[in-house]
Design a protein around this motif. Structure first.
Motif: not given
Length: 243
Positions: A90-97, A99-103, A115-117
């Motif tokens: 499973r993954f964790l994505l930072d605030v800049h990604l 669109t990738l998270a939603r996909r 969604s925040t820094d």
């Protein structure tokens, strides 16, 4: 550094991380005689999350290897598909990604997203606490020792980002099973159960719905479904092509 000189050659896929002068062939590097090879590689700009085998004079060595004078080091990329032992993938994505998270969620992949820094220390701590692979374009974040695991996202284009993550990790896909807003799992719902979220036209036109178990958001095959379906179909076709 003022110690043994070694020669380091980076695989083509890693050369974007290093200065231009080090991108062709084995180039000399002066070490301090005590630092590990892993430290040396990182000091040259390459996060260890992106390093596969380290080969010294033809033999693979661990990152803890301390280089000796005149050794020739080949720094290879991570083998694909990459295995991440010890926890479900499973993954964790930072605030800049976002669109990738939603996909990824659209494809049923467990992808948490900030969604925040909240800062690198907090992200690294969450990666460790939840045993999630940190996805980021921040090299400094990927160098933090407390990370569970991590991976650099090479492209700035969401299509390429998705393709690269799927190719690298090969997660199991289960499209249309996760909430793209919060990452929760979806369940079937009746029109009556989600009626408070429907405009009149939607209520009249659609009959099949799902609802997130966590945040309660309703889903149906609305105006954007064809675009989302195309993303899903491309991802599934890519998996079939690699069999």
């Amino acid at each position: 550094m003022n110690g043994p000189e070694i020669h380091v050659e980076f695989a083509p896929g890693l050369r974007l991380f290093v200065p231009h002068a080090r991108r062709r062939g084995a180039t000399p590097v002066v070490t301090d005689g005590v630092s590990t090879l892993g430290h040396v590689v990182e000091s040259l700009g390459v996060p260890l999350t992106e390093v596969g085998a380290l080969v010294v004079d033809g033999s693979e060595v661990p990152v803890s290897h301390v280089p000796r004078a005149d050794e020739t080091v080949q720094v290879r990329t991570v083998a694909r598909p990459q295995q991440v032992p010890g926890a479900p993938l499973r993954f964790l994505l930072d605030v800049h990604l976002g669109t990738l998270a939603r996909r990824l969620r659209l494809l049923g992949v467990d992808a948490a997203y900030e969604s925040t820094d909240i800062g690198d220390p907090a992200l690294a701590a969450r990666s460790a606490a939840e045993k999630r692979v940190m996805l980021s374009r921040d090299r400094g974040l990927l160098r933090r020792r407390e990370l569970w695991a991590g991976a650099f996202v090479y492209s700035t284009r969401p299509d390429d980002q998705l393709h690269d993550v799927l190719d690298r990790f090969r997660p199991g896909l289960a499209p249309w099973t996760r909430c793209t807003a919060c990452n929760g799992l979806l369940q079937d719902a009746t029109k009556e159960e989600v009626a408070d979220q429907l405009e009149h036209g939607t209520h009249r036109t659609y009959d099949v719905f799902a609802r997130c178990r966590d945040c309660g958001r309703a889903y149906w095959k609305g105006a954007h479904h064809d675009r989302l379906e195309a993303i899903v179909e491309r991802a599934l076709a890519g998996y079939a092509d690699r069999r």
